[in-house]
Scaffold this active site. Structure first.
Site, PDB file in Angstrom:
ATOM      1  N   LYS A  18      36.376  32.852   0.591  1.00  0.00           N
ATOM      2  CA  LYS A  18      37.610  32.113   0.355  1.00  0.00           C
ATOM      3  C   LYS A  18      38.536  32.279   1.559  1.00  0.00           C
ATOM      4  O   LYS A  18      38.731  33.396   2.054  1.00  0.00           O
ATOM      5  CB  LYS A  18      38.294  32.628  -0.922  1.00  0.00           C
ATOM      6  CG  LYS A  18      37.514  32.322  -2.200  1.00  0.00           C
ATOM      7  CD  LYS A  18      37.530  30.842  -2.525  1.00  0.00           C
ATOM      8  CE  LYS A  18      36.908  30.574  -3.889  1.00  0.00           C
ATOM      9  NZ  LYS A  18      36.961  29.134  -4.253  1.00  0.00           N
TER      10      LYS A  18
ATOM     11  N   GLU B  29      34.301  24.052   2.221  1.00  0.00           N
ATOM     12  CA  GLU B  29      34.725  23.295   1.044  1.00  0.00           C
ATOM     13  C   GLU B  29      36.210  22.966   1.119  1.00  0.00           C
ATOM     14  O   GLU B  29      37.022  23.836   1.456  1.00  0.00           O
ATOM     15  CB  GLU B  29      34.535  24.144  -0.218  1.00  0.00           C
ATOM     16  CG  GLU B  29      33.194  24.040  -0.861  1.00  0.00           C
ATOM     17  CD  GLU B  29      33.149  24.901  -2.122  1.00  0.00           C
ATOM     18  OE1 GLU B  29      33.951  24.662  -3.040  1.00  0.00           O
ATOM     19  OE2 GLU B  29      32.314  25.816  -2.149  1.00  0.00           O
TER      20      GLU B  29
ATOM     21  N   LYS C  80      31.085  20.316 -10.304  1.00  0.00           N
ATOM     22  CA  LYS C  80      31.333  21.328 -11.342  1.00  0.00           C
ATOM     23  C   LYS C  80      31.396  20.618 -12.686  1.00  0.00           C
ATOM     24  O   LYS C  80      32.074  19.591 -12.821  1.00  0.00           O
ATOM     25  CB  LYS C  80      32.656  22.052 -11.079  1.00  0.00           C
ATOM     26  CG  LYS C  80      32.593  22.961  -9.877  1.00  0.00           C
ATOM     27  CD  LYS C  80      33.923  23.609  -9.594  1.00  0.00           C
ATOM     28  CE  LYS C  80      33.831  24.463  -8.344  1.00  0.00           C
ATOM     29  NZ  LYS C  80      35.143  24.729  -7.744  1.00  0.00           N
TER      30      LYS C  80
HETATM   31 MG    MG Z   1      35.634  25.140  -4.141  1.00  0.00          MG
END
Ligand code: MG
Length: 371
Positions: free
Chosen positions: A171, A225, A274
C-alpha cells in the site's frame, strides 16, 4: 425476448437468514484512505424447499463502497421479500429481480449471488470452480503490506516472503518522498525474485503519479492499482499513457459498464475485480469477458474486511477462468479466527486449493461467532 419454457425442475427459496460478524484483525491495517481494525461482514444462508442451504457473504468496505453492515442487512431483507419462491439456480432471473428492486448495493447483492452459486454447485453435485469454467482448482495469492514506516513495511514483506509468498502487494499513496522510501526499503528487503505490486488507493494526482511511478520503476514494479481518484477517468488515462509502470483500475471499475469504458478508451492495462463492488459472480464474469475481448487481464481482489466465504467464491472464479491471471485474496489470513469450517485449503502458504465438495465446500458457519 427469449421464449418462456415451462420449468420442469423447480427449487424454491424459502428463507434468507442474515448473521452479523465482527472479528478483530491480527493487526490494524492502514491504507491511504484510512485504518481497518476488524473484519465486518453479513453472512447469509439462503434456504430452499429441497433442504439445500447456500452460504454467502456481504462485507461492506465503507472506505471503498460507502456501505455499512446495518444497511447491508436491511437491503438483504428488502431483497428477500422479492426472492422468496424463486429458483436460486436461475441466476439471471435472481439478478434481474435484485436490480429491479434496489440500485447499486453491490455488497448485499454479492451475498445473495454467492449463496445462489453455492446452491447451484450443490444441486449439480459439482465444486463451484467447475460450474464457473473449471480451468484449474488453484489460485496463487499475493500478500499485502499496509502503510507504515518504511523499515516496518520492509520487515513485514521479508517475513511474508520467508513464509512462502512470491508476490508482495504494497500500500502506498501518501506522498512522493515517503512512498519512494517505502518501495525502496521493501525491494531491498525481499531481493530481486519477488514481484512487487503497488496499490495507491486513489492517493495521488495524475502528474504526481507519473513522476513517482517513473522513479519507482527502478525497483521493478509489476503494476500499480488505482493511482488517482476513482472519478478521475482522464487522470487514469493520462497515467496509463505516460507511466512506465502498468496501471490497474480498482475503485474506477465497479461493474461491466465501467469495464467497457475503461478498456475501450485504453485507460488501463489491468482490472481488479471485487465481488463486493460489482455485486457478485454474475457481474464479475461479465467484466472478465469484456476485458478478455480487449486483451486486458484481470485480478480478483477482496475487501480487507472479508471473512473468507466470499474469498472462497472469488477464488473459484479466479481458478475457473483463464483471463483472471492474478489474485489478491489475502484478507482471511489476517483474521484471528474464521467464522466457518471447510472451503479452500492452503498449500505452500500462497496457493488456495479449492474444495472438491459441491458448491463452495463449506461445512458449517460457526454460529458462536455470529449474531
Ligand atoms: Mg486496490
Amino acid at each position: 425476448m427469449a421464449a418462456v419454457i415451462k420449468e420442469t425442475c423447480v427449487m424454491k427459496i424459502t428463507d434468507i437468514k442474515t448473521h452479523m460478524m465482527r472479528v478483530p484483525l491480527v493487526k490494524p491495517f492502514r491504507i491511504s484512505l484510512g485504518v481497518i481494525t476488524h473484519a465486518v461482514s453479513c453472512l447469509v444462508e439462503v434456504e430452499t424447499d429441497e433442504g439445500i442451504i447456500g452460504y454467502g457473504e456481504g462485507s461492506p468496505g465503507p472506505l471503498i463502497t460507502g456501505e455499512n453492515l446495518e444497511g447491508t442487512v436491511e437491503t438483504i431483507r428488502v431483497l428477500k421479500e422479492k426472492l422468496i419462491g424463486m429458483d436460486p439456480r436461475d441466476i439471471e432471473a435472481v439478478y434481474t429481480v435484485m436490480n429491479r428492486t434496489v440500485a447499486y448495493a453491490g455488497t448485499a447483492k454479492a451475498a445473495i449471488d454467492i449463496a445462489c452459486h453455492d446452491i447451484l454447485g450443490k444441486s449439480a453435485g459439482l465444486p463451484l470452480y467447475k460450474v464457473l469454467g473449471g480451468l484449474s482448482n488453484t489460485v496463487e495469492t499475493d500478500m499485502t503490506v499496509g502503510i507504515d514506516e518504511p523499515g516496518v513495511m520492509a520487515e513485514k514483506a521479508r517475513e511474508h516472503v520467508k513464509a512462502g509468498f512470491r508476490v508482495i502487494k504494497t500500500k502506498v499513496g501518501v506522498d512522493i518522498a515517503s512512498d519512494l522510501a517505502r518501495v525502496k526499503a521493501i525491494r531491498e528487503a525481499v531481493g530481486d525474485d519477488v514481484k512487487i505490486r503497488l496499490d495507491a488507493n486513489q492517493g495521488w494526482h495524475a502528474k504526481e503519479a507519473v513522476e513517482l511511478l517513473n522513479r519507482l520503476n527502478a525497483y521493478d514494479i509489476e503494476l500499480v492499482e488505482q493511482p488517482v481518484p476513482r472519478y478521475d477517468f482522464e487522470g487514469l488515462k493520462y497515467v496509463t499513457a505516460h507511466s512506465c509502470v502498468p496501471v490497474m483500475a480498482d475503485e474506477s471499475c465497479w461493474d461491466a459498464k465501467d469495464a467497457l469504458k475503461l478498456v475501450s478508451e485504453r485507460a488501463v492495462d489491468f482490472i481488479n475485480i471485487k465481488l463486493m463492488k460489482c455485486g457478485g459472480l454474475y457481474e464479475a464474469k461479465k467484466i472478465v469477458n469484456i476485458a478478455e475481448a480487449a486483451g486486458v487481464e484481470c485480478m480478483l481482489g477482496c475487501m480487507a474486511e472479508e471473512s473468507g466465504i466470499a474469498i472462497n467464491a472469488a477464488a473459484a472464479l479466479g481458478a475457473a477462468l483463464k483471463n483472471i491471471t492474478r489474485a489478491d485474496l489475502d484478507a482471511s489470513f489476517s483474521l484471528t479466527e474464521l467464522p466457518y469450517e471447510g472451503g479452500f485449503t492452503i498449500k505452500d502458504t500462497r496457493h488456495l486449493i479449492l474444495s472438491e465438495e459441491p458448491g463452495l465446500g463449506l461445512r458449517r458457519l460457526k454460529e458462536e461467532m455470529l449474531k
